[in-house]
Design a protein around this motif. Structure first.
Motif, PDB file in Angstrom:
ATOM      1  N   LEU A  62       5.278 -33.581  12.857  1.00  0.00           N
ATOM      2  CA  LEU A  62       4.669 -34.903  13.012  1.00  0.00           C
ATOM      3  C   LEU A  62       3.219 -34.701  13.454  1.00  0.00           C
ATOM      4  CD1 LEU A  62       5.620 -37.859  12.762  1.00  0.00           C
ATOM      5  CD2 LEU A  62       5.934 -37.872  15.241  1.00  0.00           C
ATOM      6  N   ALA A  63       2.290 -35.379  12.785  1.00  0.00           N
ATOM      7  CA  ALA A  63       0.875 -35.196  13.103  1.00  0.00           C
ATOM      8  C   ALA A  63       0.139 -36.528  13.054  1.00  0.00           C
ATOM      9  CB  ALA A  63       0.230 -34.221  12.121  1.00  0.00           C
ATOM     10  N   ASN A  68      -3.931 -34.346  10.860  1.00  0.00           N
ATOM     11  CA  ASN A  68      -3.428 -34.150   9.508  1.00  0.00           C
ATOM     12  C   ASN A  68      -4.570 -34.030   8.496  1.00  0.00           C
ATOM     13  OD1 ASN A  68      -1.483 -33.900   7.519  1.00  0.00           O
ATOM     14  ND2 ASN A  68      -1.192 -36.107   7.297  1.00  0.00           N
ATOM     15  N   LEU A  69      -5.558 -34.919   8.591  1.00  0.00           N
ATOM     16  CA  LEU A  69      -6.660 -34.890   7.628  1.00  0.00           C
ATOM     17  C   LEU A  69      -7.500 -33.622   7.775  1.00  0.00           C
ATOM     18  CD1 LEU A  69      -7.885 -38.600   7.592  1.00  0.00           C
ATOM     19  CD2 LEU A  69      -6.652 -37.353   5.794  1.00  0.00           C
ATOM     20  N   HIS A  70      -7.763 -33.217   9.014  1.00  0.00           N
ATOM     21  CA  HIS A  70      -8.581 -32.019   9.198  1.00  0.00           C
ATOM     22  C   HIS A  70      -7.820 -30.746   8.849  1.00  0.00           C
ATOM     23  CE1 HIS A  70     -11.102 -34.729  11.840  1.00  0.00           C
ATOM     24  NE2 HIS A  70     -11.934 -34.260  10.945  1.00  0.00           N
ATOM     25  N   LYS A  71      -6.515 -30.764   9.071  1.00  0.00           N
ATOM     26  CA  LYS A  71      -5.729 -29.576   8.723  1.00  0.00           C
ATOM     27  C   LYS A  71      -5.735 -29.386   7.215  1.00  0.00           C
ATOM     28  CE  LYS A  71      -1.185 -27.452   9.364  1.00  0.00           C
ATOM     29  NZ  LYS A  71      -0.445 -27.715   8.133  1.00  0.00           N
ATOM     30  N   GLY A  72      -5.552 -30.490   6.460  1.00  0.00           N
ATOM     31  CA  GLY A  72      -5.567 -30.397   5.003  1.00  0.00           C
ATOM     32  C   GLY A  72      -4.691 -29.253   4.522  1.00  0.00           C
ATOM     33  N   PRO A  73      -5.162 -28.462   3.557  1.00  0.00           N
ATOM     34  CA  PRO A  73      -4.358 -27.349   3.058  1.00  0.00           C
ATOM     35  C   PRO A  73      -4.599 -26.044   3.828  1.00  0.00           C
ATOM     36  CG  PRO A  73      -6.238 -27.694   1.640  1.00  0.00           C
ATOM     37  CD  PRO A  73      -6.360 -28.688   2.764  1.00  0.00           C
ATOM     38  N   ALA A  96      14.869 -37.576   6.577  1.00  0.00           N
ATOM     39  CA  ALA A  96      14.103 -36.405   7.016  1.00  0.00           C
ATOM     40  C   ALA A  96      12.919 -36.862   7.876  1.00  0.00           C
ATOM     41  CB  ALA A  96      13.614 -35.611   5.816  1.00  0.00           C
ATOM     42  N   ARG A  97      12.238 -37.897   7.419  1.00  0.00           N
ATOM     43  CA  ARG A  97      11.094 -38.414   8.196  1.00  0.00           C
ATOM     44  C   ARG A  97      11.524 -38.850   9.590  1.00  0.00           C
ATOM     45  NH1 ARG A  97       9.395 -40.538   3.375  1.00  0.00           N
ATOM     46  NH2 ARG A  97       7.448 -39.616   2.661  1.00  0.00           N
ATOM     47  N   ALA A  98      12.646 -39.569   9.655  1.00  0.00           N
ATOM     48  CA  ALA A  98      13.140 -40.053  10.953  1.00  0.00           C
ATOM     49  C   ALA A  98      13.514 -38.875  11.853  1.00  0.00           C
ATOM     50  CB  ALA A  98      14.327 -40.985  10.740  1.00  0.00           C
ATOM     51  N   ALA A  99      14.110 -37.841  11.259  1.00  0.00           N
ATOM     52  CA  ALA A  99      14.517 -36.667  12.047  1.00  0.00           C
ATOM     53  C   ALA A  99      13.297 -35.952  12.619  1.00  0.00           C
ATOM     54  CB  ALA A  99      15.333 -35.720  11.173  1.00  0.00           C
ATOM     55  N   VAL A 100      12.243 -35.834  11.820  1.00  0.00           N
ATOM     56  CA  VAL A 100      11.022 -35.156  12.281  1.00  0.00           C
ATOM     57  C   VAL A 100      10.388 -35.957  13.420  1.00  0.00           C
ATOM     58  CG1 VAL A 100       8.663 -34.503  11.612  1.00  0.00           C
ATOM     59  CG2 VAL A 100      10.580 -34.032  10.076  1.00  0.00           C
ATOM     60  N   ARG A 101      10.342 -37.272  13.221  1.00  0.00           N
ATOM     61  CA  ARG A 101       9.748 -38.150  14.228  1.00  0.00           C
ATOM     62  C   ARG A 101      10.503 -38.042  15.559  1.00  0.00           C
ATOM     63  NH1 ARG A 101       6.115 -42.198  13.869  1.00  0.00           N
ATOM     64  NH2 ARG A 101       5.796 -41.892  11.672  1.00  0.00           N
ATOM     65  N   LYS A 102      11.817 -38.025  15.471  1.00  0.00           N
ATOM     66  CA  LYS A 102      12.641 -37.950  16.677  1.00  0.00           C
ATOM     67  C   LYS A 102      12.465 -36.586  17.363  1.00  0.00           C
ATOM     68  CE  LYS A 102      17.317 -38.709  18.321  1.00  0.00           C
ATOM     69  NZ  LYS A 102      18.715 -38.484  17.994  1.00  0.00           N
ATOM     70  N   ARG A 103      12.517 -35.522  16.568  1.00  0.00           N
ATOM     71  CA  ARG A 103      12.383 -34.171  17.122  1.00  0.00           C
ATOM     72  C   ARG A 103      11.059 -34.024  17.867  1.00  0.00           C
ATOM     73  NH1 ARG A 103      12.445 -29.636  12.646  1.00  0.00           N
ATOM     74  NH2 ARG A 103      10.473 -30.646  12.174  1.00  0.00           N
ATOM     75  N   ALA A 104       9.998 -34.663  17.349  1.00  0.00           N
ATOM     76  CA  ALA A 104       8.664 -34.549  17.949  1.00  0.00           C
ATOM     77  C   ALA A 104       8.481 -35.498  19.129  1.00  0.00           C
ATOM     78  CB  ALA A 104       7.608 -34.828  16.892  1.00  0.00           C
ATOM     79  N   GLY A 105       9.475 -36.316  19.411  1.00  0.00           N
ATOM     80  CA  GLY A 105       9.331 -37.270  20.506  1.00  0.00           C
ATOM     81  C   GLY A 105       8.242 -38.301  20.221  1.00  0.00           C
ATOM     82  N   ASN A 106       8.012 -38.571  18.918  1.00  0.00           N
ATOM     83  CA  ASN A 106       7.028 -39.566  18.502  1.00  0.00           C
ATOM     84  C   ASN A 106       5.605 -39.238  18.950  1.00  0.00           C
ATOM     85  OD1 ASN A 106       7.204 -41.643  16.716  1.00  0.00           O
ATOM     86  ND2 ASN A 106       8.080 -43.116  18.156  1.00  0.00           N
ATOM     87  N   ARG A 107       5.290 -37.929  18.993  1.00  0.00           N
ATOM     88  CA  ARG A 107       3.948 -37.463  19.347  1.00  0.00           C
ATOM     89  C   ARG A 107       3.441 -36.534  18.270  1.00  0.00           C
ATOM     90  NH1 ARG A 107       2.619 -35.416  25.003  1.00  0.00           N
ATOM     91  NH2 ARG A 107       2.688 -37.421  26.000  1.00  0.00           N
ATOM     92  N   HIS A 139       1.949 -39.125  10.838  1.00  0.00           N
ATOM     93  CA  HIS A 139       2.423 -38.695   9.517  1.00  0.00           C
ATOM     94  C   HIS A 139       3.381 -37.531   9.650  1.00  0.00           C
ATOM     95  CE1 HIS A 139      -1.053 -40.224   6.865  1.00  0.00           C
ATOM     96  NE2 HIS A 139      -1.094 -40.860   8.014  1.00  0.00           N
ATOM     97  N   VAL A 140       4.320 -37.443   8.728  1.00  0.00           N
ATOM     98  CA  VAL A 140       5.115 -36.223   8.597  1.00  0.00           C
ATOM     99  C   VAL A 140       4.342 -35.318   7.652  1.00  0.00           C
ATOM    100  CG1 VAL A 140       7.279 -35.239   7.803  1.00  0.00           C
ATOM    101  CG2 VAL A 140       7.284 -37.408   9.047  1.00  0.00           C
ATOM    102  N   GLU A 141       3.980 -34.136   8.147  1.00  0.00           N
ATOM    103  CA  GLU A 141       3.165 -33.221   7.330  1.00  0.00           C
ATOM    104  C   GLU A 141       3.895 -31.913   7.075  1.00  0.00           C
ATOM    105  OE1 GLU A 141       0.574 -30.478   8.416  1.00  0.00           O
ATOM    106  OE2 GLU A 141       1.790 -30.000  10.147  1.00  0.00           O
ATOM    107  N   HIS A 142       3.409 -31.208   6.051  1.00  0.00           N
ATOM    108  CA  HIS A 142       3.947 -29.889   5.721  1.00  0.00           C
ATOM    109  C   HIS A 142       3.141 -28.849   6.490  1.00  0.00           C
ATOM    110  CE1 HIS A 142       5.295 -32.323   2.283  1.00  0.00           C
ATOM    111  NE2 HIS A 142       6.336 -31.503   2.286  1.00  0.00           N
ATOM    112  N   ILE A 143       3.804 -28.058   7.317  1.00  0.00           N
ATOM    113  CA  ILE A 143       3.104 -27.031   8.097  1.00  0.00           C
ATOM    114  C   ILE A 143       2.481 -26.028   7.118  1.00  0.00           C
ATOM    115  CG2 ILE A 143       3.357 -25.214   9.821  1.00  0.00           C
ATOM    116  CD1 ILE A 143       5.825 -26.882  10.871  1.00  0.00           C
ATOM    117  N   VAL A 144       3.288 -25.497   6.231  1.00  0.00           N
ATOM    118  CA  VAL A 144       2.753 -24.731   5.099  1.00  0.00           C
ATOM    119  C   VAL A 144       2.665 -25.722   3.943  1.00  0.00           C
ATOM    120  CG1 VAL A 144       3.152 -22.853   3.465  1.00  0.00           C
ATOM    121  CG2 VAL A 144       3.754 -22.558   5.880  1.00  0.00           C
ATOM    122  N   PRO A 145       1.428 -26.073   3.534  1.00  0.00           N
ATOM    123  CA  PRO A 145       1.276 -27.103   2.506  1.00  0.00           C
ATOM    124  C   PRO A 145       1.957 -26.724   1.190  1.00  0.00           C
ATOM    125  CG  PRO A 145      -0.823 -26.593   3.559  1.00  0.00           C
ATOM    126  CD  PRO A 145       0.149 -25.557   4.021  1.00  0.00           C
TER     127      PRO A 145
END
Ligand SMILES: [Zn+2]
Length: 125
Positions: free
Chosen positions: A53-54, A59-64, A5-16, A33-39
């Motif tokens: 991918l964030a 990622n840290l500022h988005k938090g929950p 799943a992590r690899a798929a997210v990374r690829k879909r995001a074009g590593n950005r 990082h792979v993050e949860h859009i809805v935590p």
């Protein structure tokens, strides 16, 4: 969430980073990082549609957070949703600064500190 799943997210995001568009190769010291859009706190799942991918800053500022206050309208506004929203509808570049084109864009820039000194320093390289 497994490695596939992590690899798929990374690829879909074009590593950005799907928020500030920082590329992995421009962030050699910190892996995106792979993050949860809805935590998970709010019932978010490990489904690919809820993952993005964030970079570490976003990622840290988005938090929950799911929402913030739009600095122009002072209205509670949802944050940018990388699966549902199109980046270019909400953000644009002014040099190395990100500009919000919509309430969602402005609010996300504010909550995620997307024009922080650290972010600007990375972009100016
Ligand atoms: Zn970012």
């Amino acid at each position: 969430m497994d490695a596939r799943a992590r690899a798929a997210v990374r690829k879909r995001a074009g590593n950005r980073c799907e928020y500030c568009q920082l590329r992995q190769e421009d962030s050699p010291l910190a892996a995106l990082h792979v993050e949860h859009i809805v935590p998970k706190t709010h019932g978010g799942t490990d489904d690919l549609e809820n993952l993005a991918l964030a970079c570490i800053d976003c990622n840290l500022h988005k938090g929950p957070n799911l929402t913030g206050i739009d600095p122009e309208t002072n209205q509670v506004t949802e944050l940018f949703h990388p699966r549902r929203d199109r980046w270019s509808d909400h953000f644009e570049w002014r040099g190395i600064c990100l500009q919000g084109k919509t309430t969602v864009g402005r609010t996300t820039i504010r909550v995620l500190h997307m024009n922080s000194e650290d972010q600007l320093a990375l972009r100016s390289v």
